[in-house]
Structures are given as C-alpha cells and as structure tokens.
Design an enzyme around this catalytic site. Structure first.
Site, PDB file in Angstrom:
ATOM      1  CG  ASN A 137      -2.056  -0.992   1.082  1.00 17.48           C
ATOM      2  OD1 ASN A 137      -2.091  -1.769   0.147  1.00 17.48           O
ATOM      3  ND2 ASN A 137      -2.978  -0.975   2.027  1.00 17.48           N
ATOM      4  CB  THR A 182     -15.944  42.573 -27.266  1.00 19.91           C
ATOM      5  OG1 THR A 182     -16.635  43.548 -28.051  1.00 19.91           O
ATOM      6  CG2 THR A 182     -14.654  43.165 -26.717  1.00 19.91           C
ATOM      7  CG  HIS A 183     -20.276  40.768 -27.093  1.00 21.96           C
ATOM      8  ND1 HIS A 183     -21.116  40.140 -26.183  1.00 21.96           N
ATOM      9  CD2 HIS A 183     -19.826  41.890 -26.481  1.00 21.96           C
ATOM     10  CE1 HIS A 183     -21.174  40.857 -25.066  1.00 21.96           C
ATOM     11  NE2 HIS A 183     -20.389  41.917 -25.222  1.00 21.96           N
ATOM     12  CB  SER A 304      -9.058  20.594 -49.852  1.00 20.86           C
ATOM     13  OG  SER A 304     -10.092  19.704 -50.233  1.00 20.86           O
ATOM     14  CG  ASN A 312      -7.393  22.844 -45.226  1.00 20.10           C
ATOM     15  OD1 ASN A 312      -8.293  23.680 -45.316  1.00 20.10           O
ATOM     16  ND2 ASN A 312      -7.373  21.740 -45.955  1.00 20.10           N
TER      17      ASN A 312
END
Length: 326
Positions: A137, A182-183, A304, A312
């Site tokens: 243990n 922002t947002h 791609s 990419n």
C-alpha cells in the site's frame, strides 16, 4: 553460505532465476479454482505487470535502496544484513532483464517478482527483512508519486519554455496592430503584443497551480504500512529524504487513501489546457479567409484533396485537438 564461494553463489542464483522464469514461461492457468484465474490473469494482472515494467521499475528500485539504508541506520538491520541485501539488489538490477519476463501468473506482481529474486540470492530470512515495516500500500502510492513528480517536472519545463517564447514574441510584436474582438465581433484596435501579454499572465497562473500541485505530490507515503503504520522504529523523515521527497505525509490513513496528489495536478492540467485551447481557438479564427488577421506560412499549410485553393492551417488545428484531448 559461508562454505560457498562468491562464484558459486552467483551461479546458484542464476540457475535459480533461470529455473523460475522457465517455469513462469511454461505455466498455464487452466482453472478458475487456481489463482490467478485465466481471465483475471489476462485482463487485469498481466496488463498491470506490463505497465509496472514500463513505468515503475526505477521508482521501485529507489524505494528498495532507501528502505535498506533507513533500516540499517535505525538499527533494524545489522550492517551485515544491510550489505547482503544491498549487494543482492544491485545484482538483480544488473542481471535481471525485466523486458524479457512475460507475465504468466506464477507471481502476482512486480513486488513479488523482485522478492523472489532476492530469495534466490539470499536466505529467506535475510531477504524478507527488507520488507520490515512496509506494505505494498505505502509502496505503491510512493511509486506513483515519484513518477508523477517526474512527469510534472517535465511538463513544468515545457510550460516555462512556452512562457519565455510568449514573452519574447509579445515584446517583438508590441507595435503590431490587430483588431481586438468582443462578443465575436471586431471591437477596437490593439497590438498583438498586448493580446499575447494577456495570456502570459494566465500562463503564469497555470504554472503556479502546477507548482502548488507538485507540493502535494512531494510528500512520501512510506512508513504508513498497510494503513496504521508499524511498531518498528522507522524514520519516515529520513526515508523521504533518501527518495528525494520534501517531506512525508503525516496521517497514515491519508498516505494510502487520499487521492489529492492525483486530483491536484489533474485540475491544474485541465485548467492549463482549457486556457491554451482558448488562445489556439482565437488563432484558428484569425486565419479564416474572411478575417485574415493571421497568416500561416505555406510550409505549415495542407491543401484539400478536392479543393486545391484551400489553405488549411493544420498545425493550429492539431494544437486545438491536443488541448481538447488533454
């Protein structure tokens, strides 16, 4: 033993090892009435044995060495006993190639394998004295802490390298204009250095959390025994010192039952990856064709298979995936 030569003792132990491992290789568990049952051996004990071989051997050896020294210093082992055990441990490390040992169930785990190897080199009474006052243990939890400390240290090294690189980059880009959002919408002009410096502060906090988590890991469990310590006069502080721990965990129940040494670094890691993921997500958005705020050089761009005009930004995508998987 006193009548045998050293060469004779070495040959005896080698023959004993060969016979034992041959028996392990040839052994087949065919009944649920014989331990270990085949399905338990194959699905639980076998994988655990392979994991121990791959990850925990060095930590186990550190514990054995330290425990031998501590027992001798405490007067629990005589100098002659400690010397014999130390020489046997060294011989096991030198001659026993664990990579070649396949698990068959003859012994339950790595601990009993090493114990058997000790008894092959010493008389059973002397070999058994190394286990005085300890249990699997407190051994297991201490092994996990030794390995976890090593991995935390490696990760902290990488995080500090990232911090240095970010500070250098923020300084170099202190006048590079970007659009702040922002947002999710363009808001105000700022600089790339300003943006990176915000994450620098976050990363410093992530590093501090890892350092705090490491302090929790850096407390030895040795001396707790199975749960309530032992009547032998073990020196737990000396044991911790010999193994490179800052201290030992005070409560013996906590030594073998508390898991905060696992959850603390886990929480620190999860937060660090969450914060890194946010940074990478911004980078990925900025590379979009419509935004074009960040350019990925051609050497890091994949095209791609059906749309050759696409660029990419796969390194950024891979970084985001790894942060999420962590």
């Amino acid at each position: 033993r006193s009548g045998r030569s050293k060469r004779g003792d070495a040959n005896r132990s080698d023959m004993h090892d060969e016979e034992f491992y041959r028996k392990m290789t040839d052994m087949r568990c065919g009944s649920d009435d014989t331990f270990p049952a085949p399905v338990f051996k194959d699905t639980v004990l076998g994988p655990l044995f392979e994991s121990a071989k791959a990850n925990f051997v060095d930590a186990f050896r550190r514990i054995d060495r330290a425990h031998c020294v501590m027992l001798a210093e405490a007067g629990i082992l005589t100098p002659a006993q400690a010397s014999s055990i130390a020489r046997a441990l060294f011989d096991i490390e030198r001659t026993l190639d664990l990579k070649t040992v396949a698990y068959t169930g003859e012994v339950e785990d790595l601990f009993f394998l090493i114990e058997h190897a000790l008894k092959a080199r010493l008389d059973p009474d002397t070999a058994g004295r190394l286990h005085t006052g300890r249990s699997r243990n407190d051994i297991d939890h201490t092994i996990f802490k030794i390995v976890l400390k090593q991995r935390i240290d490696a990760l902290l090294g990488q995080m500090r390298q990232l911090l240095d690189a970010l500070i250098d980059k923020a300084d170099a880009e202190s006048s590079t204009l970007i659009v702040a959002y922002t947002h999710g919408q363009p808001a105000q002009p700022t600089t790339f250095g300003h943006y990176l410096a915000a994450y620098v502060e976050v990363l410093v906090g992530d590093i501090e959390r890892f350092v705090a988590a490491r302090a929790i890991v850096d407390r030895s469990s040795m001396g707790a025994g199975a749960i309530t310590t032992t009547g032998f006069p073990l020196n737990r502080g000396r044991m911790a010192e010999l193994m490179g721990f800052a201290a030992f965990r005070q409560n013996s129940y906590g030594c073998i039952a508390a898991v905060d040494y696992v959850t603390a670094p886990y929480a620190a890691l999860r937060l660090a990856m969450l914060h890194l993921g946010r940074l990478v997500q911004d980078f990925q958005y900025w590379t979009g064709f419509e935004v074009g705020q960040m350019h990925v050089p051609d050497g890091f761009v994949q095209i791609s298979s059906i749309m050759p005009q696409k660029r990419n930004p796969v390194p950024i995508e891979h970084a985001r995936l790894l942060a999420s998987l962590a």
